[in-house]
Scaffold this active site. Structure first.
Site, PDB file in Angstrom:
ATOM      1  N   LYS A  40      24.205  12.199   3.241  1.00  0.00           N
ATOM      2  CA  LYS A  40      24.250  10.585   3.449  1.00  0.00           C
ATOM      3  C   LYS A  40      23.411  10.030   2.374  1.00  0.00           C
ATOM      4  O   LYS A  40      22.172  10.538   2.449  1.00  0.00           O
ATOM      5  CB  LYS A  40      23.727  10.499   4.861  1.00  0.00           C
ATOM      6  CG  LYS A  40      23.679   9.138   5.139  1.00  0.00           C
ATOM      7  CD  LYS A  40      23.616   8.896   6.806  1.00  0.00           C
ATOM      8  CE  LYS A  40      22.032   8.862   7.132  1.00  0.00           C
ATOM      9  NZ  LYS A  40      21.299   7.366   6.730  1.00  0.00           N
ATOM     10  N   ASP A  55      25.604   5.015   3.570  1.00  0.00           N
ATOM     11  CA  ASP A  55      25.106   4.154   4.936  1.00  0.00           C
ATOM     12  C   ASP A  55      24.466   3.100   4.447  1.00  0.00           C
ATOM     13  O   ASP A  55      23.299   2.808   4.350  1.00  0.00           O
ATOM     14  CB  ASP A  55      24.247   5.057   5.700  1.00  0.00           C
ATOM     15  CG  ASP A  55      23.606   4.745   6.961  1.00  0.00           C
ATOM     16  OD1 ASP A  55      24.596   3.730   7.632  1.00  0.00           O
ATOM     17  OD2 ASP A  55      22.729   4.966   7.531  1.00  0.00           O
ATOM     18  N   LYS A 105      25.446  -0.337   5.870  1.00  0.00           N
ATOM     19  CA  LYS A 105      25.622  -1.120   7.035  1.00  0.00           C
ATOM     20  C   LYS A 105      26.049  -2.428   6.519  1.00  0.00           C
ATOM     21  O   LYS A 105      25.384  -3.433   6.575  1.00  0.00           O
ATOM     22  CB  LYS A 105      24.300  -1.068   8.026  1.00  0.00           C
ATOM     23  CG  LYS A 105      23.901   0.257   8.457  1.00  0.00           C
ATOM     24  CD  LYS A 105      22.688   0.055   9.274  1.00  0.00           C
ATOM     25  CE  LYS A 105      22.380   1.699   9.938  1.00  0.00           C
ATOM     26  NZ  LYS A 105      22.207   2.522   9.235  1.00  0.00           N
ATOM     27  N   ASP A 150      29.127  -9.245   6.489  1.00  0.00           N
ATOM     28  CA  ASP A 150      29.190 -10.573   5.854  1.00  0.00           C
ATOM     29  C   ASP A 150      30.454 -11.259   6.147  1.00  0.00           C
ATOM     30  O   ASP A 150      31.137 -10.847   6.986  1.00  0.00           O
ATOM     31  CB  ASP A 150      29.095 -10.111   4.110  1.00  0.00           C
ATOM     32  CG  ASP A 150      28.676 -11.195   3.444  1.00  0.00           C
ATOM     33  OD1 ASP A 150      28.842 -12.312   3.758  1.00  0.00           O
ATOM     34  OD2 ASP A 150      27.789 -11.022   2.488  1.00  0.00           O
ATOM     35  N   THR A 210      19.800   1.601  17.297  1.00  0.00           N
ATOM     36  CA  THR A 210      19.073   2.381  18.451  1.00  0.00           C
ATOM     37  C   THR A 210      17.714   1.984  18.638  1.00  0.00           C
ATOM     38  O   THR A 210      17.086   2.554  19.416  1.00  0.00           O
ATOM     39  CB  THR A 210      19.246   4.131  18.326  1.00  0.00           C
ATOM     40  OG1 THR A 210      18.798   4.274  16.914  1.00  0.00           O
ATOM     41  CG2 THR A 210      20.378   4.620  18.597  1.00  0.00           C
ATOM     42  N   ARG A 243      14.805  14.594   8.254  1.00  0.00           N
ATOM     43  CA  ARG A 243      13.672  15.468   8.156  1.00  0.00           C
ATOM     44  C   ARG A 243      13.690  17.093   8.669  1.00  0.00           C
ATOM     45  O   ARG A 243      12.878  17.512   8.185  1.00  0.00           O
ATOM     46  CB  ARG A 243      12.624  14.778   9.019  1.00  0.00           C
ATOM     47  CG  ARG A 243      12.312  13.403   8.112  1.00  0.00           C
ATOM     48  CD  ARG A 243      11.523  12.201   9.128  1.00  0.00           C
ATOM     49  NE  ARG A 243      12.506  11.893  10.170  1.00  0.00           N
ATOM     50  CZ  ARG A 243      12.164  10.702  10.926  1.00  0.00           C
ATOM     51  NH1 ARG A 243      10.847  10.162  10.807  1.00  0.00           N
ATOM     52  NH2 ARG A 243      12.998  10.389  11.735  1.00  0.00           N
TER      53      ARG A 243
HETATM   54  O1  C5P Z   1      15.197  12.383   9.951  1.00  0.00           O
HETATM   55  P1  C5P Z   1      16.245  12.007  10.874  1.00  0.00           P
HETATM   56  O2  C5P Z   1      17.094  13.307  11.028  1.00  0.00           O
HETATM   57  O3  C5P Z   1      15.644  11.624  11.997  1.00  0.00           O
HETATM   58  O4  C5P Z   1      17.131  11.110  10.120  1.00  0.00           O
HETATM   59  C1  C5P Z   1      18.240  10.359  10.681  1.00  0.00           C
HETATM   60  C2  C5P Z   1      18.803   9.782  10.029  1.00  0.00           C
HETATM   61  O5  C5P Z   1      19.901   8.951  10.438  1.00  0.00           O
HETATM   62  C3  C5P Z   1      18.290   8.811   8.941  1.00  0.00           C
HETATM   63  O6  C5P Z   1      18.789   8.601   7.672  1.00  0.00           O
HETATM   64  C4  C5P Z   1      18.389   7.487   9.695  1.00  0.00           C
HETATM   65  O7  C5P Z   1      18.140   6.317   9.119  1.00  0.00           O
HETATM   66  C5  C5P Z   1      19.605   7.704  10.429  1.00  0.00           C
HETATM   67  N1  C5P Z   1      19.892   6.684  11.545  1.00  0.00           N
HETATM   68  C6  C5P Z   1      19.075   7.073  12.827  1.00  0.00           C
HETATM   69  N2  C5P Z   1      19.425   6.311  13.960  1.00  0.00           N
HETATM   70  C7  C5P Z   1      20.261   5.387  13.724  1.00  0.00           C
HETATM   71  C8  C5P Z   1      21.012   5.157  12.750  1.00  0.00           C
HETATM   72  C9  C5P Z   1      20.581   5.877  11.593  1.00  0.00           C
HETATM   73  O8  C5P Z   1      18.282   7.751  12.786  1.00  0.00           O
HETATM   74  N3  C5P Z   1      20.693   4.480  15.205  1.00  0.00           N
END
Ligand code: C5P
Length: 233
Positions: free
Chosen positions: A36, A63, A65, A68, A118, A209
């Protein structure tokens, strides 16, 4: 080279530039088949990676998003389809969903709708002028996404079960907030393990992460792949 179970893991390349992302892709090697690219990396030279990843046989989730006027979303989605990307996100507003579905028509690009961010809770929706709470708005947008004919939705692990019951098997459900048992939560509040998310109806898991900040990212990715393979055997 692609097996459906391996493709369930999508690694979020949440890194500031293409050089750092290339180094991570190199370290992860065959353990990861799907990446992603979010807004930070995209605007930091990440678009150059799209072609490189596609040539290496990897799947790409942009990603971005999008949101428009319909005409612009349709044209932008059609451009993204020509890049050879597999997933792109749009905000799940009816006009935007319909426009993205038109833009992706006839291509391999699959459009995913972001239902409600979220980071929003019920009081944020009131402040923004909505009459529905988060649960109601997610359900409304999930139905509208299905009507628009897009491929799937992005949801937190908490919303998976109810949404799967609502939309049936037709839509792909893609969830972030995935943490292997015992892993640090970072700033994620509503998390599930890879097995739980899959059992609740997720088709793909987005993990950042826990893999890219691990001391051994390759081993961390393989451990999640093993868990996925066990649940989906
Ligand atoms: O590092 P981590 O596993 O928390 O990353 C989750 C990924 O999913 C990040 O790229 C974050 O921007 C994305 N994301 C999220 N919650 C959302 C939408 C996208 O954590 N509601």
């Amino acid at each position: 080279m692609h097996d459906a179970n391996r493709d369930k893991l999508i690694v979020a390349l949440d890194l500031p530039d293409a050089t750092k992302a290339r180094a991570m892709i190199e370290r992860l090697g065959d353990a990861v088949t799907f990446y992603k690219i979010g807004m930070e990396l995209a605007y930091g030279g990440g678009f150059a990676l799209v072609d490189e990843l596609a040539r290496a046989g990897k799947h790409i989730f942009l990603d971005l998003k999008l949101h428009d006027i319909g005409h612009t979303v349709e044209k932008a989605t059609a451009q993204i389809a020509r890049l050879g990307v597999r997933f792109v996100t749009v905000h799940a507003f009816p006009q935007t969903l319909a426009a993205a579905a038109r833009g992706a028509r006839g291509s391999a690009l699959q459009v995913l709708g972001v239902t409600v961010m979220t980071s929003y809770d019920d009081s944020d929706l009131v402040t923004a002028g909505y009459r529905l709470n988060v649960r109601e708005l997610v359900a409304l947008r999930a139905r509208q996404a299905k009507e628009a004919g897009i491929a799937g939705l992005i949801l937190s692990p908490e919303e998976l079960k109810a949404t799967r019951a609502l939309v049936g098997a037709d839509l792909l459900l893609v969830t972030p907030g995935v943490r292997p048992a015992g892993a640090a939560l970072d700033d994620q509040k509503r998390v599930a393990t890879p097995s739980d998310a899959l059992k609740r109806g997720a088709n793909h898991l987005v993990v950042g992460r826990p893999i890219i900040s691990a001391p051994d990212p390759h081993a961390a990715a393989l451990a999640i792949q093993k868990e996925i393979a066990e649940v989906c055997a």
